[in-house]
Design an enzyme around this catalytic site. Structure first.
Site, short mmCIF file in Angstrom:
data_model
loop_
_atom_site.label_atom_id
_atom_site.label_comp_id
_atom_site.label_asym_id
_atom_site.label_seq_id
_atom_site.Cartn_x
_atom_site.Cartn_y
_atom_site.Cartn_z
N GLU B 50 0.87 -1.17 0.00
CA GLU B 50 0.00 0.00 0.00
C GLU B 50 0.91 1.22 0.00
O GLU B 50 1.86 1.29 0.79
CB GLU B 50 -0.87 -0.03 1.26
N ASP B 61 -4.28 11.02 9.53
CA ASP B 61 -2.99 10.49 9.92
C ASP B 61 -2.41 11.19 11.14
O ASP B 61 -2.56 12.40 11.32
CB ASP B 61 -2.01 10.60 8.75
N TYR B 176 -11.20 -2.99 4.45
CA TYR B 176 -10.15 -2.54 5.36
C TYR B 176 -10.84 -2.14 6.66
O TYR B 176 -11.58 -1.16 6.69
CB TYR B 176 -9.43 -1.35 4.72
#
Lengths: 403, 275
Positions: B50, B61, B176
């Site tokens: 990824e 993030d 995911y």
């Protein structure tokens, strides 16, 4: 009732104003945003909620704010008859509290006891901290380190009010980074936390909800002008960073096509210097902080760090509804530089005995150029959305004075 | 026709083990070093790779990956260059699935359809775009699927059973699962909390399920590998990159070997987790 061809019906059910708006957020936040949308829809239709809000606005905020005829400024500029919408007289000194009260009451209604907010100039942070103190809610305010440096009085006020001010050291260390950090907090503490966004930005339903809470400015202006002059104003002028004070003033007039709406962006050191915050004049449509709107970005879609003397306008984007109104030609967009804002700041102080915040000083700077070109019977309203006490250190520094 | 992602998860099932998905930021710390990192990942034990498409404002993030994004941008990465890197990788490696992860604005600025066409021709297998929930599927997800590019969606602890069908509606490749509410690389995943969530997801989908966010150590990766089809490790690898920079931020000797060594440790733990 929906009026045919009304500009006031947006956004659509997807939170869009034409191309703009939407819900560009991580999946973690989606359930929360949908819950917020449902809660807001219910609250806005609930007369008890509206009545409670009106009571707070009257007795705690001090509304309605006056619509004041600026006689000496009008004489000095020698054109349009200038009125100031005095939202700087609100409790906490700016328009921000109109929205904070509304969202905090909504948070309580939703059972959320922890409030987070981002702030640039600190006005939204102070208003949020104030409301949280009064309602007994926990309050965390994210603020860029650079803004903390230039807005020390507001940082101290927030702490006095019991809020935790968390400095943000990432990126340009200003409003956009504070918003990134608030979103990171929200995604981490989503179950307990209400994100109280201060501008008409962010994912749907925020742009519409914040607008609706701020539209009290425009509704009052409308009624006050009808009472004083017997007709609607001809020109409305407001500064735009994210755009909440402007949208609050403009929205009730969107369908009165003869009323000119002038949004004033921060031109910083000049529109062609690269050091400005003029998203609509120099940006392109892009996606940041949950919605699509005009955005300062480079060729690769990386966000460009904005610049303005005014911490409240130092934001690379603008609300989605403004973006749409610009594209369809309903909104006129102009800009004022740091220097012009400083001059307007001093002019209003000397002529009217009012220290404006540096944000509305941009609107006054644009008015200084616009008003002399207009006939004397033109009715022009400037949204004086904040007071300048918080800015005296910045202004002093630019004037070479040490305090 | 099967895709690389389907083939890889079918192999993993045959081997009776979970896979390791490694995340690095494209162009971090610089483009040449990143290409050496990428090239060696499959041999070091990455089953899927990824790659983060850098963005100035990566809202999902934590500090580690934010810093990786900024390093890469400072050293000249762009979406066009990221696609060139993928193309060169694909010339050498025809089997390892490669997924691009990022935020929507750089893709929008590039031209979303142009990006999709070039991603397909470069050999990208799937996309993860953090700020495109199912409500915005028309933007990128549907045109990606039309082009045979998998769109990998994130499911989170806040995605309840009522919402799950919507999230699963247009997912291809794998699902995911974000193991915690939060941003990357700050909190730690707890396998005991993840297991019942995976079981819940499996009641709704037959797709392979990868778990990411908060997986740092070989032990954590192994624990996740016992309950999921793949474990995603990102911040720990980006931190390894950051730990091997000199005072000027240039890659120090041993950076590439250190990152690959970390991947090897993780792969061993993941591979042995169910035996």
């Amino acid at each position: 009732m929906t009026i045919a061809n009304s500009l006031r019906t947006g956004p659509d059910e997807r939170g869009r104003f034409g191309l703009y708006g939407g819900r560009f957020v991580a999946e973690t936040l989606m359930p929360c945003i949908l819950e917020l949308e449902a809660a807001w829809e219910a609250a806005r239709r609930d007369p008890a909620f509206q009545a409670e809000l009106d009571l707070w606005l009257a007795d705690y905020v001090g509304r309605p704010s006056p619509l004041y005829f600026a006689e000496r400024l009008t004489a000095e500029l020698g054109g349009a008859k200038i009125y100031l919408k005095r939202d700087e007289l609100n409790h906490t000194g700016a328009h921000k509290i109109n929205n904070c009260i509304g969202q905090a009451l909504l948070a309580k209604r939703m059972g959320k006891r922890r409030i987070i907010a981002e702030t640039g100039a600190g006005q939204h942070g102070v208003a949020t901290a104030t409301v949280c103190a009064r309602l007994g809610l926990d309050c965390v305010v994210y603020m860029g380190e650079r803004d903390i440096e230039r807005q020390q009085p507001n940082v101290f006020r927030m702490r006095l009010l019991g809020a935790e001010v968390r400095p943000v050291s990432s990126g340009s260390r200003t409003l956009k980074d504070a918003m990134n950090e608030a979103l990171r907090d929200w995604v981490t503490n989503v179950e307990t936390t209400f994100y109280l966004i201060g501008s008409v930005a962010g994912p749907h339903p925020y742009p519409a909800m914040v607008r609706d809470f701020q539209a009290v400015i425009g509704r009052e202006t409308r009624a006050q002008m009808l009472e004083k002059e017997g007709r609607l104003p001809d020109v409305l002028v407001a500064a735009v960073g994210g755009g909440s004070n402007a949208m609050g003033l403009f929205h009730p007039f969107l369908d009165d096509r003869e009323v000119r709406l002038v949004a004033v962006e921060a031109a910083g050191e000049g529109l062609d210097t690269g050091l400005h915050a003029a998203a609509m004049l120099r940006g392109r449509p892009g996606i940041l902080h949950g919605s699509r709107s005009y955005l300062l970005q480079d060729e690769d879609g990386q966000v460009i760090e904005p610049h303005s003397i005014s911490a409240g306008l130092d934001y690379p984007g603008i609300g989605p509804e403004h973006s749409w109104l610009k594209d369809i030609g309903r909104l006129e967009v102009t800009a004022a530089t740091d220097r012009e804002a400083l001059e307007a700041f001093q002019l209003l102080a000397r002529l009217e005995g009012i220290l404006p915040a540096l944000e509305p000083a941009h609107a006054l700077a644009a008015t200084k150029k616009l008003a002399p070109q207009l006939p004397k019977d033109t009715l022009l309203v400037v949204n004086l959305c904040g007071r300048g006490d918080k800015d005296i250190y910045t202004v002093a520094r630019h004037l070479g004075v040490e305090l | 026709m099967t895709t690389r992602i389907e083939r890889r998860f079918a192999e993993l099932r045959r081997e009776g083990r979970a896979g390791l998905v490694t995340f690095l930021v494209a162009g971090d710390p610089d483009i040449p070093t990143f290409e050496r990192l990428l090239e060696g990942l499959p041999a070091a034990g990455a089953d899927l790779v990824e790659i983060g498409m850098p963005f100035s404002d990566p809202m999902a993030d934590g500090p580690t990956i934010q810093a990786g994004n900024l390093r890469a941008l400072a050293n000249g990465i762009s979406l066009a260059r990221t696609l060139e890197i993928v193309r060169r990788f694909r010339d050498r490696d025809g089997t390892t699935p490669l997924v691009l992860m990022g935020y929507y604005n750089p893709i929008w600025a590039y031209g979303r359809l142009r990006f999709l066409d070039e991603a397909v021709s470069a050999g990208v297998d799937g996309l993860i775009v953090v700020d495109l929930p199912p409500e915005e599927d028309e933007e990128l997800c549907l045109p990606a699927l039309e082009r045979g590019l998998d769109f990998i969606r994130l499911a989170t602890p806040t995605t309840d059973d009522r919402r799950l069908p919507k999230v699963l509606q247009n997912v291809r490749g794998f699902l995911y699962y974000v193991s915690l509410t939060g941003i990357t690389g700050v909190k730690e995943a707890v396998a005991e909390a993840v297991a019942p969530q995976i079981a819940r997801l499996r009641r709704h989908t037959d797709l392979p399920i990868a778990v990411g966010f908060g997986i740092r150590t070989p032990e954590q990766a192994a624990a996740i590998a016992r309950v999921a089809d793949a474990a995603v490790v990102g911040s720990a690898l980006v931190a390894e990159v950051a730990a091997h920079l000199d005072e000027e931020g240039k890659p120090a000797k041993g950076l590439v070997a250190a990152v690959h060594g970390k991947v090897r440790e993780l792969a061993r733990a993941v591979g042995a987790a169910r035996s």
